[in-house]
Design a protein around this motif. Structure first.
Motif, short mmCIF file in Angstrom:
data_model
loop_
_atom_site.label_atom_id
_atom_site.label_comp_id
_atom_site.label_asym_id
_atom_site.label_seq_id
_atom_site.Cartn_x
_atom_site.Cartn_y
_atom_site.Cartn_z
N THR A 90 0.79 -1.22 -0.02
CA THR A 90 0.05 0.04 0.00
C THR A 90 0.80 1.24 -0.14
O THR A 90 1.80 1.20 1.00
N TYR A 91 0.47 2.10 -0.96
CA TYR A 91 1.52 3.33 -1.18
C TYR A 91 0.69 4.39 -1.56
O TYR A 91 -0.52 4.43 -2.22
N PHE A 92 1.25 5.50 -1.80
CA PHE A 92 0.91 6.73 -2.54
C PHE A 92 1.40 6.85 -3.84
O PHE A 92 2.38 6.30 -4.41
N ILE A 93 0.33 7.32 -4.89
CA ILE A 93 0.80 7.60 -6.16
C ILE A 93 0.57 8.93 -6.72
O ILE A 93 -0.26 9.61 -5.88
N ASP A 94 1.18 9.57 -7.42
CA ASP A 94 1.25 10.97 -7.86
C ASP A 94 0.28 11.14 -9.17
O ASP A 94 -0.13 10.05 -9.58
N LYS A 95 0.28 12.43 -9.56
CA LYS A 95 -0.63 12.50 -10.87
C LYS A 95 -0.48 11.85 -12.04
O LYS A 95 -0.89 11.95 -13.02
N SER A 96 1.10 11.53 -12.09
CA SER A 96 1.71 10.79 -13.25
C SER A 96 1.18 9.37 -13.28
O SER A 96 1.49 8.60 -14.30
N GLY A 97 0.53 8.87 -12.15
CA GLY A 97 0.38 7.52 -11.92
C GLY A 97 1.31 6.47 -11.40
O GLY A 97 0.95 5.40 -11.26
N LYS A 98 2.45 7.02 -11.17
CA LYS A 98 3.69 6.37 -10.78
C LYS A 98 3.54 6.37 -9.21
O LYS A 98 3.04 7.35 -8.47
N LYS A 99 4.46 5.60 -8.82
CA LYS A 99 4.61 5.59 -7.16
C LYS A 99 5.11 7.10 -6.83
O LYS A 99 6.33 7.47 -7.21
N ALA A 100 4.59 7.61 -5.87
CA ALA A 100 4.80 8.79 -5.10
C ALA A 100 6.29 8.78 -4.35
O ALA A 100 6.51 7.50 -3.80
N ALA A 101 6.99 10.07 -4.20
CA ALA A 101 8.10 10.03 -3.44
C ALA A 101 7.66 10.00 -1.76
O ALA A 101 8.38 9.74 -1.15
N GLN A 102 6.54 10.23 -1.62
CA GLN A 102 5.87 10.40 -0.22
C GLN A 102 5.78 9.03 0.61
O GLN A 102 4.98 8.15 -0.06
N PRO A 103 6.45 8.92 1.41
CA PRO A 103 6.31 7.64 2.24
C PRO A 103 4.88 7.57 2.83
O PRO A 103 4.58 8.83 3.18
N PRO A 104 4.86 6.33 3.53
CA PRO A 104 5.44 5.21 3.58
C PRO A 104 4.92 4.37 2.46
O PRO A 104 4.00 4.54 1.62
N VAL A 105 5.77 3.24 2.28
CA VAL A 105 5.41 2.01 1.47
C VAL A 105 5.21 1.04 2.61
O VAL A 105 6.11 0.37 3.06
N LEU A 106 3.85 0.26 2.51
CA LEU A 106 3.62 -0.72 3.70
C LEU A 106 3.15 -2.12 3.24
O LEU A 106 2.38 -2.00 2.21
N PRO A 107 3.72 -3.21 3.70
CA PRO A 107 3.18 -4.35 2.88
C PRO A 107 1.71 -4.47 3.34
O PRO A 107 1.40 -4.36 4.41
N GLY A 108 0.85 -5.15 2.44
CA GLY A 108 -0.44 -5.66 2.71
C GLY A 108 -1.53 -4.46 1.82
O GLY A 108 -1.05 -3.79 1.11
N SER A 109 -2.69 -4.69 2.28
CA SER A 109 -3.59 -4.22 1.21
C SER A 109 -4.49 -3.01 2.32
O SER A 109 -4.91 -3.38 3.26
N GLY A 110 -4.56 -1.90 1.80
CA GLY A 110 -5.45 -0.80 2.60
C GLY A 110 -5.23 0.38 2.25
O GLY A 110 -5.29 0.56 0.86
N THR A 111 -5.39 1.53 3.18
CA THR A 111 -5.57 2.82 2.86
C THR A 111 -4.67 3.67 3.72
O THR A 111 -4.49 3.52 4.81
N LEU A 112 -3.97 4.58 2.98
CA LEU A 112 -3.37 5.69 3.62
C LEU A 112 -4.05 7.13 3.55
O LEU A 112 -4.74 7.30 2.57
N SER A 113 -4.19 8.01 4.71
CA SER A 113 -4.73 9.12 4.46
C SER A 113 -4.20 10.31 5.38
O SER A 113 -3.34 9.66 6.54
N PHE A 114 -4.16 11.44 5.15
CA PHE A 114 -3.76 12.44 5.89
C PHE A 114 -4.57 13.04 6.93
O PHE A 114 -5.58 12.81 6.79
N SER A 115 -3.80 12.81 8.26
CA SER A 115 -4.67 13.19 9.28
C SER A 115 -3.73 14.29 10.20
O SER A 115 -2.65 14.07 10.92
N GLY A 116 -3.89 15.56 9.69
CA GLY A 116 -3.34 16.72 10.17
C GLY A 116 -1.88 16.69 9.65
O GLY A 116 -1.63 16.40 8.37
#
Length: 348
Positions: A90-116
């Motif tokens: 599970t990780y972020f992608i940028d608007k190019s559709g590629k893996k973003a530089a913003q960490p983290p990259v986590l093993p498994g399936s789920g969602t990352l979200s910004f909280s403050g």
């Protein structure tokens, strides 16, 4: 978004305000992600579209495919980033559709979200928090302390994306062989073994978890829960097992171990449950004429005050009723209980 398929099929695409085709209407799914981006979905298995889709990212203005790397889950864009997961991470992608530089990259399936100023990760049914540099600053506790030397450690078993089990490992049992036997049995009861490799060979998903239900003296009661969903079914089936473990000798107790030898506990408990069904309005959901009494090895659990007997979904009541459970205070059945017996003495 348009759909050109007949007979309630799926052939989705995009047109602009003039009706011009932007993305051909050939996809099983088109997800609008915001910020001029869409996810184009095709079934993982063409003959079984309910098994889920693989997604690529496209520009919603020009229709250009930006990334065809197969994603299994995609969320909306926010400030140029979208949370996704593939077969591994599970990780972020940028608007190019590629893996973003913003960490983290986590093993498994789920969602990352910004909280403050933090990033919240909900991955494989567990929550953790990271700073913007990707350093973990909090996660759910994976160890449940009981009383020295005893504790319960959480272990994860995930052989494929459709099979995930968190199972308990009891620590602190003094005799090595007993400790191994107890934990081998808990792993087996948790179904943390023997799953297929996924793909087309596994026709269901399964999730399992556990909780400490009760602990006193040397008796540990663990609740092992599970949910098996056959792909394409209206719903799955939940399961629930309570284990009653003597942490000194490793014995797993059965219902009959609580009562005096030769006592007619099955008949007595059956009568008590029958009266509760007949007289307590909270059990109005029980199917008429389906309750025929309990069995000698009826599913049960105990706490400090009472014995609880329960039934599986559909056994005596509708699926929506879950696990019909009946509480029987010890005071009501003390004449039957073997108060000098090992089971009772394990928590008294």
């Amino acid at each position: 978004m348009v759909n050109t398929a007949s007979d309630y099929g799926n052939a989705y695409g995009l047109i602009d305000k003039q009706g011009k085709q932007i993305i051909p209407a050939t996809y099983y799914e088109v997800l609008q992600l915001g910020e001029d981006r869409v996810a184009l979905g095709t079934p993982l298995i063409a003959s079984q579209p309910y098994r889920g889709s693989r997604y690529g990212i496209a520009d919603a203005v020009t229709g250009r495919i930006l990334s065809s790397h197969p994603l299994l889950g995609v969320n909306n864009y926010q400030n140029g980033l979208a949370s996704v997961y593939d077969t591994q991470n599970t990780y972020f992608i940028d608007k190019s559709g590629k893996k973003a530089a913003q960490p983290p990259v986590l093993p498994g399936s789920g969602t990352l979200s910004f909280s403050g100023s933090l990033i919240r990760a909900d991955v494989d049914l567990r929550t953790s928090y990271y700073d913007r540099r990707g350093k973990q600053i909090w996660r759910q506790n994976g160890v449940i302390p009981l009383r020295p030397p005893y504790s319960v450690l959480e272990k994860k078993y995930k052989p494929n994306r459709d099979y995930l089990v968190y199972y308990p490992v009891v620590e602190g049992i003094a005799i090595t062989d007993v400790s191994r036997e107890v934990n081998d049995k808990l792993r087996s009861l948790s179904l943390a073994e023997g799953a297929g490799t996924g793909g087309g060979t596994q026709d269901f998903s399964y999730t399992g978890d556990f909780a400490v239900s009760f602990f006193r003296k040397v008796l540990l009661v663990l609740e092992l829960s599970g949910y098996r969903y056959p792909f394409g079914a209206a719903h799955g089936m939940p399961t629930r097992i309570y284990t009653h473990i003597n942490l000194k000798n490793g014995r797993f107790y059965r219902l009959g171990d609580l009562f005096k030898p030769g006592s007619k506990y099955v008949q007595k408990l059956s009568d008590i449950v029958g009266k509760q069904i007949a007289n307590d309005p909270q059990y109005d959901y029980v199917f008429p004429n389906t309750y025929k009494g309990i069995s000698a090895d009826q599913p049960f659990y105990v706490d400090g005050e009472a014995l609880y007997l329960y039934f599986a979904p559909y056994e005596i009541a509708p699926y929506a009723a879950g696990f019909p459970t009946f509480r029987i205070p010890y005071a009501e059945i003390m004449g039957l209980i073997s108060t000098e017996g090992e089971f009772w003495q394990s928590f008294h």
